[in-house]
Motif scaffolding. Structure first.
Motif, PDB file in Angstrom:
ATOM      1  N   LEU A  53       0.851  -1.193   0.000  1.00  0.00           N
ATOM      2  CA  LEU A  53       0.000   0.000   0.000  1.00  0.00           C
ATOM      3  C   LEU A  53       0.883   1.238   0.000  1.00  0.00           C
ATOM      4  O   LEU A  53       1.574   1.498   0.977  1.00  0.00           O
ATOM      5  CB  LEU A  53      -0.892  -0.012   1.246  1.00  0.00           C
ATOM      6  N   PRO A  54       0.921   1.989  -1.113  1.00  0.00           N
ATOM      7  CA  PRO A  54       1.713   3.224  -1.120  1.00  0.00           C
ATOM      8  C   PRO A  54       0.911   4.334  -0.433  1.00  0.00           C
ATOM      9  O   PRO A  54      -0.187   4.653  -0.863  1.00  0.00           O
ATOM     10  CB  PRO A  54       1.910   3.513  -2.605  1.00  0.00           C
ATOM     11  N   LEU A  55       1.482   4.884   0.627  1.00  0.00           N
ATOM     12  CA  LEU A  55       0.800   5.969   1.335  1.00  0.00           C
ATOM     13  C   LEU A  55       1.423   7.290   0.925  1.00  0.00           C
ATOM     14  O   LEU A  55       2.627   7.493   1.116  1.00  0.00           O
ATOM     15  CB  LEU A  55       0.952   5.791   2.856  1.00  0.00           C
ATOM     16  N   GLU A  56       0.614   8.159   0.333  1.00  0.00           N
ATOM     17  CA  GLU A  56       1.105   9.499   0.010  1.00  0.00           C
ATOM     18  C   GLU A  56       0.909  10.379   1.235  1.00  0.00           C
ATOM     19  O   GLU A  56      -0.096  10.252   1.939  1.00  0.00           O
ATOM     20  CB  GLU A  56       0.299  10.071  -1.165  1.00  0.00           C
ATOM     21  N   PRO A  57       1.839  11.270   1.518  1.00  0.00           N
ATOM     22  CA  PRO A  57       1.651  12.162   2.662  1.00  0.00           C
ATOM     23  C   PRO A  57       0.471  13.104   2.408  1.00  0.00           C
ATOM     24  O   PRO A  57       0.130  13.412   1.267  1.00  0.00           O
ATOM     25  CB  PRO A  57       2.978  12.926   2.737  1.00  0.00           C
ATOM     26  N   GLU A  58      -0.128  13.531   3.494  1.00  0.00           N
ATOM     27  CA  GLU A  58      -1.247  14.474   3.352  1.00  0.00           C
ATOM     28  C   GLU A  58      -0.722  15.825   2.889  1.00  0.00           C
ATOM     29  O   GLU A  58       0.353  16.260   3.302  1.00  0.00           O
ATOM     30  CB  GLU A  58      -1.967  14.613   4.701  1.00  0.00           C
ATOM     31  N   ARG A  59      -1.499  16.452   1.972  1.00  0.00           N
ATOM     32  CA  ARG A  59      -1.073  17.757   1.468  1.00  0.00           C
ATOM     33  C   ARG A  59      -2.150  18.788   1.799  1.00  0.00           C
ATOM     34  O   ARG A  59      -3.339  18.464   1.892  1.00  0.00           O
ATOM     35  CB  ARG A  59      -0.874  17.689  -0.044  1.00  0.00           C
ATOM     36  N   ASP A  60      -1.666  20.063   1.932  1.00  0.00           N
ATOM     37  CA  ASP A  60      -2.661  21.121   2.155  1.00  0.00           C
ATOM     38  C   ASP A  60      -3.203  21.590   0.806  1.00  0.00           C
ATOM     39  O   ASP A  60      -2.835  21.028  -0.243  1.00  0.00           O
ATOM     40  CB  ASP A  60      -2.052  22.270   2.974  1.00  0.00           C
ATOM     41  N   ALA A  61      -4.010  22.622   0.855  1.00  0.00           N
ATOM     42  CA  ALA A  61      -4.659  23.078  -0.366  1.00  0.00           C
ATOM     43  C   ALA A  61      -3.658  23.479  -1.438  1.00  0.00           C
ATOM     44  O   ALA A  61      -3.863  23.262  -2.634  1.00  0.00           O
ATOM     45  CB  ALA A  61      -5.585  24.260  -0.052  1.00  0.00           C
ATOM     46  N   ILE A  65       3.296  19.488   1.536  1.00  0.00           N
ATOM     47  CA  ILE A  65       3.174  18.380   2.475  1.00  0.00           C
ATOM     48  C   ILE A  65       2.969  18.934   3.880  1.00  0.00           C
ATOM     49  O   ILE A  65       3.684  19.846   4.304  1.00  0.00           O
ATOM     50  CB  ILE A  65       4.449  17.507   2.449  1.00  0.00           C
ATOM     51  N   VAL A  66       1.974  18.394   4.546  1.00  0.00           N
ATOM     52  CA  VAL A  66       1.700  18.838   5.912  1.00  0.00           C
ATOM     53  C   VAL A  66       2.740  18.233   6.845  1.00  0.00           C
ATOM     54  O   VAL A  66       2.992  17.028   6.822  1.00  0.00           O
ATOM     55  CB  VAL A  66       0.288  18.375   6.343  1.00  0.00           C
ATOM     56  N   ARG A  67       3.411  19.087   7.601  1.00  0.00           N
ATOM     57  CA  ARG A  67       4.429  18.574   8.519  1.00  0.00           C
ATOM     58  C   ARG A  67       4.111  19.008   9.938  1.00  0.00           C
ATOM     59  O   ARG A  67       3.555  20.070  10.155  1.00  0.00           O
ATOM     60  CB  ARG A  67       5.811  19.101   8.129  1.00  0.00           C
ATOM     61  N   ASP A  68       4.543  18.154  10.908  1.00  0.00           N
ATOM     62  CA  ASP A  68       4.375  18.563  12.303  1.00  0.00           C
ATOM     63  C   ASP A  68       5.589  19.383  12.723  1.00  0.00           C
ATOM     64  O   ASP A  68       6.457  19.681  11.887  1.00  0.00           O
ATOM     65  CB  ASP A  68       4.157  17.346  13.205  1.00  0.00           C
ATOM     66  N   GLU A  69       5.655  19.745  14.011  1.00  0.00           N
ATOM     67  CA  GLU A  69       6.748  20.630  14.453  1.00  0.00           C
ATOM     68  C   GLU A  69       8.120  20.029  14.168  1.00  0.00           C
ATOM     69  O   GLU A  69       9.050  20.719  13.793  1.00  0.00           O
ATOM     70  CB  GLU A  69       6.645  20.923  15.966  1.00  0.00           C
ATOM     71  N   ALA A  70       8.219  18.722  14.299  1.00  0.00           N
ATOM     72  CA  ALA A  70       9.525  18.074  14.099  1.00  0.00           C
ATOM     73  C   ALA A  70       9.865  17.942  12.611  1.00  0.00           C
ATOM     74  O   ALA A  70      10.938  17.462  12.255  1.00  0.00           O
ATOM     75  CB  ALA A  70       9.525  16.700  14.761  1.00  0.00           C
ATOM     76  N   GLY A  71       8.953  18.318  11.744  1.00  0.00           N
ATOM     77  CA  GLY A  71       9.231  18.265  10.311  1.00  0.00           C
ATOM     78  C   GLY A  71       8.837  16.949   9.683  1.00  0.00           C
ATOM     79  O   GLY A  71       9.095  16.730   8.500  1.00  0.00           O
ATOM     80  N   ALA A  72       8.202  16.037  10.461  1.00  0.00           N
ATOM     81  CA  ALA A  72       7.816  14.756   9.894  1.00  0.00           C
ATOM     82  C   ALA A  72       6.517  14.896   9.119  1.00  0.00           C
ATOM     83  O   ALA A  72       5.616  15.615   9.549  1.00  0.00           O
ATOM     84  CB  ALA A  72       7.643  13.723  11.011  1.00  0.00           C
TER      85      ALA A  72
END
Ligand SMILES: Nc1ncnc2c1ncn2[C@@H]1O[C@H](COP(=O)(O)OP(=O)(O)OP(=O)(O)O)[C@@H](O)[C@H]1O
Ligand SMILES: [Mg+2]
Lengths: 343, 356
Positions: A53-61, A65-72
């Motif tokens: 299953l290829p998981l693409e990262p979530e993207r904003d509008a 790529i949506v990242r958390d504070e740590a940049g992940a």
């Protein structure tokens, strides 16, 4: 003359095995009011089913790529694909086994039966470590005790002793050795390091449990294979050693040019026997860890027994044993082919 | 090239003494054969020279050097075993080159030396075969090839031909003889076959029960055996022994007689006294049919070989004397015959078995 033997082998080996093959294509349970039904290969699918299953990262509008504070990067939950998602029927009911990130994409390997996959991998690790280690150690011991020394038979007996003791008893004993509080191993390491070594729960941690079982298993059967090597060593003509010593061969050269080539058939035998025994790893697990902690010591045979008897899933257990049979058979054939006499 | 000197060599396994003190000098380039019955210690003696067995007592020198404590590889020897001892998983080429491989010699040197050995032994066409594809004689050739490549000062052979059939044995015997002539190396050869010993040796060492019975050239042993053992061991068919009593001795000869025979005159080297009990040795080939021979008996057995006829005749005492008669002799079983010995070729031994 061979009649009774053939009959008994048929009754206790061939017939049950044919039963197992037959049952692996049904939904037979140990005790059930429902009639048994033919289910085709679904048992095999259930055990061996794998998917990617290829998981693409979530993207904003904006497509970033949506990242958390740590940049992940943030990925959608695997569950959203595998739980009744009508868009992805092929993933339905599967679980994440492990995942690898390539670039931004997270490739998730899904397995229909993660525990069985773990059991497969553990068994392979066990075989791959035990076969060379046990074979090599046994050869070393055999070389050591293949000498005409006074009292050498005492050593032979000592090395052979663990083989005579039941594996269940040995496993029980080693549970005490590996004990986390006052086990022999912890105490030994403590006294050797003057108390600096922290107590380890050898069988209670996923990182050490399989290793602990490997060490104990190698120790237990090394004497058996030592005896096989020893018999191989004794078939080598002493004059070959004399000829080599006249030519001035060093110890290593004698081993390389005389001993090892003379042990070729023995080596094949030892390798095949160890491999087959290692694939059958069960008693140690059953007595020492019951497959835990966190499935870190699950093995194929342990799974077969657990399903067949523990969960009364006869067809599942049968399927596992058929898979094991095919595995061992093909590996033995490959070994035979790799170690064939080259002309 | 080197001589080999044994001084007071002894070998014991625990309390049993197998070699009971051997003094021997083998000259440089000499072909020496150890013969003796099975179990007399030939192999043990050879293996001590090779360094495969410890020496219990005495000193062993090869050339000028005492080698008692040297390992086999430093003794400048090569050994060929009865069981060939060639490595089954290696080709002939690899087998022959084994010593060079061990020593880490470069490939060109190996190829050259293997080719040289193969030429000497005429086995160039076998070099790429494996031992399992060779006949017994070819295997032994490979073993000899491996020895040649070492360029040893001393070649040691332990019954190298006894696993071969009779015809091949004769061929290989001649080849070994030739090899010795070519290489001019010192060779020590163990056999229990006296024909091999007689045909190959410059010097024969007869051993019995760990003791050297006699050392000498083949003909010396044949014509002047030092004792009963050597007399009986060398020569085929075996020498006849008849118990006799000396009547008188004169001019280096003794007149002896027995219940079975009339008076016979035999040469003596030392002296005998009248009435002394002696053993008279007569080789079968030194007996001839005559009308008035001193030995009378009845024919019990006839073996016709074409070029000679071997008969066995019973004497009055029941002793059966064997005679090898030249050509095809017309005799029938039970026929009375008279035999005369060639008086210059007789041997007398005293009660302790020593030639007199
Ligand atoms: N390792 C040993 N331990 C004890 N006795 C031994 C040992 N090896 C040899 N012997 C004895 O030493 C004697 C001489 O043996 P050896 O092998 O030298 O005989 P041989 O003359 O070569 O006989 P053959 O013609 O049968 O080869 C024999 O009586 C044998 O039993
Ligand atoms: Mg011998």
């Amino acid at each position: 003359m061979a009649g009774p033997a053939i009959f008994l082998i048929g009754l206790f080996v061939v017939v049950p095995f044919l039963f197992a093959i037959g049952l692996s294509f049904t939904d037979q349970r140990l005790v059930t009011p429902n009639p048994t039904q033919f289910v085709g290969a679904s048992n095999y699918n259930q055990l061996l089913g794998l998917n990617l299953l290829p998981l693409e990262p979530e993207r904003d509008a904006a497509g970033q790529i949506v990242r958390d504070e740590a940049g992940a990067a943030k990925y959608p939950a695997v569950r959203s694909f595998t739980r009744k998602n009508p868009d992805y029927p092929q993933y339905d009911g599967m679980r994440e086994w492990f995942s690898v990130g390539v670039g931004d994409t997270q490739w998730v390997v899904l397995a229909r039966d993660v525990v069985f996959m773990t059991a497969l991998v553990n068994t392979f690790i066990f075989v791959l470590v035990v076969a060379p280690l046990q074979g090599g150690l046994a050869l070393g011991l055999a070389l050591l005790i293949n000498q005409k020394l006074r009292g050498i038979n005492v050593f032979r007996a000592i090395y052979f002793m663990p083989v005579v003791v039941s594996i269940v008893v040995v496993s029980l004993l080693w549970r005490f050795i590996y004990d986390g509080n006052s086990g022999l191993l912890n105490n030994l390491l403590k006294s050797l390091t003057f108390g600096a070594f922290p107590s380890v729960e050898w069988l209670g941690q996923p990182e050490t449990a399989l290793g602990a079982i490997i060490v104990m298993s190698v120790w237990q059967a090394v004497g058996f294979h030592m005896v096989i090597w020893l018999s191989g060593l004794q078939t080598i003509s002493p004059t070959l050693y004399e000829a080599a010593s006249i030519e001035g061969a060093s110890k290593w050269q004698v081993f390389r040019y005389v001993t090892w080539p003379g042990l070729r058939n023995t080596a094949v035998l030892v390798l095949v026997v160890i491999t087959m025994q290692a694939f059958g790893l069960f008693s140690q697990i059953d007595v020492m860890t019951k497959g835990g902690p966190l499935d870190s010591t699950q093995t194929i045979v342990f799974q077969a027994v657990q399903r067949g008897y523990g969960k009364q899933d006869i067809s599942g257990g049968s399927t596992i044993s058929v898979i094991l049979f095919v595995l061992v058979l093909s590996i033995s054939l490959i070994q035979r082919w790799l170690t064939r006499e080259k002309r | 090239m080197a001589s080999v000197t044994l001084k007071g060599i002894k070998k014991s396994y625990g309390v049993t003494e197998v070699i009971k003190g051997v003094d021997l000098t083998i000259a440089d380039g000499e072909f020496t054969v150890f013969v003796g019955p099975s179990g007399c210690g030939k192999s043990t003696l050879l293996r001590m020279i090779a360094g495969l067995e410890d020496i219990s007592a005495g000193t062993l020198s090869i050339g000028e050097q005492v080698v008692n404590d040297l390992p086999p590889k430093d003794r400048r020897i090569a050994m060929v075993f009865q069981s060939y001892a060639i490595f089954p998983h290696m080709t002939v080429r690899e087998n022959v080159a084994f010593g060079l491989t061990i020593a880490g010699a470069p490939k060109e040197e190996k190829d050259a030396k293997v080719a040289e050995a193969a030429r000497i032994l005429q086995m160039e066409h076998l070099l790429d075969r494996r031992p399992s594809q060779l006949s017994g004689g070819q295997r032994q050739r490979v073993a000899i090839g491996r020895a040649i490549v070492r360029k040893p000062a001393v070649f040691l052979f332990d019954e190298p031909l006894s696993n071969l059939d009779a015809a091949l044995r004769v061929d290989m015997r001649m080849e070994l003889s030739k090899l010795h002539a070519d290489l001019k190396a010192t060779m020590i050869y163990v056999t229990h076959d006296q024909v091999e010993a007689m045909t190959l040796a410059d010097k024969i060492v007869v051993l019995n029960a760990g003791i050297v019975q006699q050392v000498g050239s083949p003909l010396e042993l044949y014509h002047q055996p030092a004792n009963l053992f050597v007399a009986g061991f060398i020569g085929s068919p075996k020498m006849n022994f008849i118990e006799v009593t000396a009547a008188r001795s004169e001019d280096g000869r003794a007149i002896v007689s027995a219940t079975d025979t009339g008076p016979i005159s035999a040469p003596v080297r030392t002296s005998v006294s009248a009435g002394q009990k002696l053993t008279l040795g007569i080789r079968p080939h030194h007996l001839a049919l005559t009308a008035d021979g001193p030995i009378a008996g009845n024919v019990r057995l006839i073996e016709r070989l074409g070029h000679e006829t071997i008969i066995s005749a019973a004497l009055p005492s029941g002793y059966e004397i064997v005679a090898a008669l030249a050509g095809d002799v017309g005799l029938t079983l039970g026929q009375p015959v008279r035999l005369a010995p060639e008086t210059s070729e007789l041997h007398l031994f005293d009660a302790s078995g020593v030639a007199v």
